[in-house]
Write an enzyme that holds these catalytic residues in place. Structure first.
Site, mmCIF file in Angstrom:
data_model
loop_
_atom_site.group_PDB
_atom_site.id
_atom_site.type_symbol
_atom_site.label_atom_id
_atom_site.label_comp_id
_atom_site.label_asym_id
_atom_site.label_seq_id
_atom_site.Cartn_x
_atom_site.Cartn_y
_atom_site.Cartn_z
ATOM 1 C CE1 TYR A 175 -31.289 -12.682 -33.414
ATOM 2 C CE2 TYR A 175 -32.193 -11.483 -31.545
ATOM 3 C CZ TYR A 175 -31.961 -12.671 -32.203
ATOM 4 O OH TYR A 175 -32.393 -13.846 -31.651
ATOM 5 C CE LYS B 151 -34.716 -14.057 -34.506
ATOM 6 N NZ LYS B 151 -34.992 -15.455 -34.903
#
Lengths: 330, 330
Positions: free
Chosen positions: B150, B154
């Site tokens: 994650y 990002k």
């Protein structure tokens, strides 16, 4: 072991291939098969181990599967559109520098899903992951804030190398190369070209222009040092890096004055006299935004080594490119 | 102006939508059309401006073109698979969190190639771009070295937002949100859930477990503050950020003890007595690798504001979620 080199026809790729063929190994491990690919089919020196020599477009989705299907033990991923090209051709830059890297890592992951596979991957990254403003010496924990698409694409590739490593799909390292100096070959139009031109050309008895002030400081390593980084990366236990698999390589921080003084010591006044001084405002501005110095503590702790003076860099060039002779003094 | 919100059915998305409908504007600019999308069709509150309410998969290549074809002036891109999901479902995490973002930015670029278009894009990023070890206070120039897929996705999205902005395709900002506390709704299984649970549940008269030691320190902002960041990002002139368009949002660094003491002050002993203390070794380990504090100087200089105490955070929750009442004391 089987080794795959992408970008094998480029400057570093050719020198790496030569060193593998000359030494018979990469990072101390015998190379029994050597797959070479680039946009043009690479031609290895005589005596190279068997393997693929293929013109391939790594931005095409199925190229990587074909290359990785041979299950290389080590993959040295050098293929890239350089900084200027990636800036001029936006889509092509992302296609080759980012998608090409992702396809390669995805092909490795897919291969491992079919049958256990966890090759070592050495990804060629760059100090262009950094963008001004930065401190006088950039440390190992400084933010990546690139000011070129090339730098952004390399950061994105680094993220994949780290994440795919953390996930156990491969055993990766991203080595952030300094500006390579002295680049062999002809003067090119890269903004950084003059750093090499003002040494290589005078050594060969040809003039070269210095477009910036002599007090400009930058971060360098020789082609020989770059090849050495790759050998060392393949040799070492990469788990020593922990999860931060992208690291600043060592280099030499030097001013143009230091370059010229080294040239004077190694090749004499006659060489130095071939340097002309016509300022180029565009290059002056670009270079002002470049890193000047690093403190590559992690890489040094891990045993990576670069030159410690421009005398060394020039001598490496004379040995590796000029057969030990200095034409300007011949 | 027309506003597009992706992830509009999520917690921040719903609160942002409500605030737009309540205030009639986003960042001081009147909202005349509001396109809302998520994996389920978002249902806005009554009185919302006209616009799309569509269930859409942003990881499908043509979704973005359809959304961007309406030429929103402002795009708030909140859609994401959260950290745990992206860790569990590798491919889906990259598809939604990275490819979804890239498709959106590419659709904007394509739209601009057809006819000049340069919308403002607010990209929801996260402090998960950072991974241990880090200093006690993380500054604005600290390296992004995520320890989750994650976080990696990002960072890659941030790189695109910065590069597409630098290229003039859009006017972007990536706001790195602190852990949102107090999350409304039911307790969830996220490792960070307890930070909210031990306040929200006792306020409502229900027990909640604290699985870590009271001296654990972390970085927080309320849902109200997060919505405020987005309003401010839309209101401000983003050129003030220069090329570094990814910035750490302000927040509150606090220990669990400080949370509990604030709960005691705002809601009394009866609420505090509802906190149980069963250590969870798995959560203790995960939380040990999380940021404790930041020095978000750039964001503060640019006028972003978060709460300064847990009393404020708890009071915001009571006003926004509990209609000004404290059930445990009712």
């Amino acid at each position: 072991m089987r080794v795959l080199i992408t970008g094998a026809a480029g400057m570093i790729g050719r020198k790496l291939t030569e060193s593998i063929v000359r030494q018979g190994h990469l990072g101390g491990r015998e190379v029994t098969a050597l797959d070479l690919t680039d946009v043009v089919a690479p031609t290895p020196p005589e005596g190279a181990p068997e393997g693929l020599r293929e013109a391939a477009d790594i931005s095409a989705p199925d190229t990587a599967a074909r290359l990785i299907g041979r299950r290389p033990d080590v993959i040295v991923h050098l293929a890239a559109i350089p900084s200027g090209g990636a800036e001029e051709f936006f889509e092509k830059g992302y296609a080759v520098n980012f998608d090409g890297t992702r396809f390669l890592l995805e092909a490795i992951r897919a291969e491992g899903l079919a049958e256990p596979y966890c090759p070592k991957v050495v990804f060629s990254s760059t100090i262009a992951v950094f963008g001004a403003p930065f401190p006088d010496r950039i440390g190992d924990e400084f933010i990546c804030a690139p000011l070129t698409s090339y730098g952004a694409q390399k950061v994105m590739g680094e993220m994949l190398v780290c994440d795919y490593t953390r996930r156990g799909f491969l055993d990766g390292i991203a080595i952030r190369l300094p500006t390579i100096c002295i680049r062999p070959g002809k003067p090119n139009l890269a903004a950084s070209g003059f750093f090499s031109n003002i040494l290589r050309e005078p050594l060969a008895g040809r003039p070269a222009n210095l477009p910036v002030a002599e007090d400009v400081r930058h971060w360098f390593a020789s082609p020989r040092a770059a090849v050495g980084f790759i050998h060392h990366a393949v040799e070492m236990d990469l788990t020593r890096l922990g999860p931060r698999r992208a690291i600043n390589m060592p280099g030499l921080s030097a001013t143009v004055t230091e370059e010229i003084e080294a040239l004077r010591r190694v090749a004499g006044e006659k060489a130095v006299a071939l340097i002309t001084r016509e300022p180029d405002p565009a290059i002056i501005e670009i270079v002002a935004g470049w890193p000047r110095d690093f403190h590559p503590r992690r890489a040094l702790d891990l045993g990576f080594r670069a030159e410690r003076s421009f005398d060394e860099i020039i001598r490496a060039h004379i040995e590796d490119e000029l057969g030990g002779e200095i034409p300007v003094n011949a």
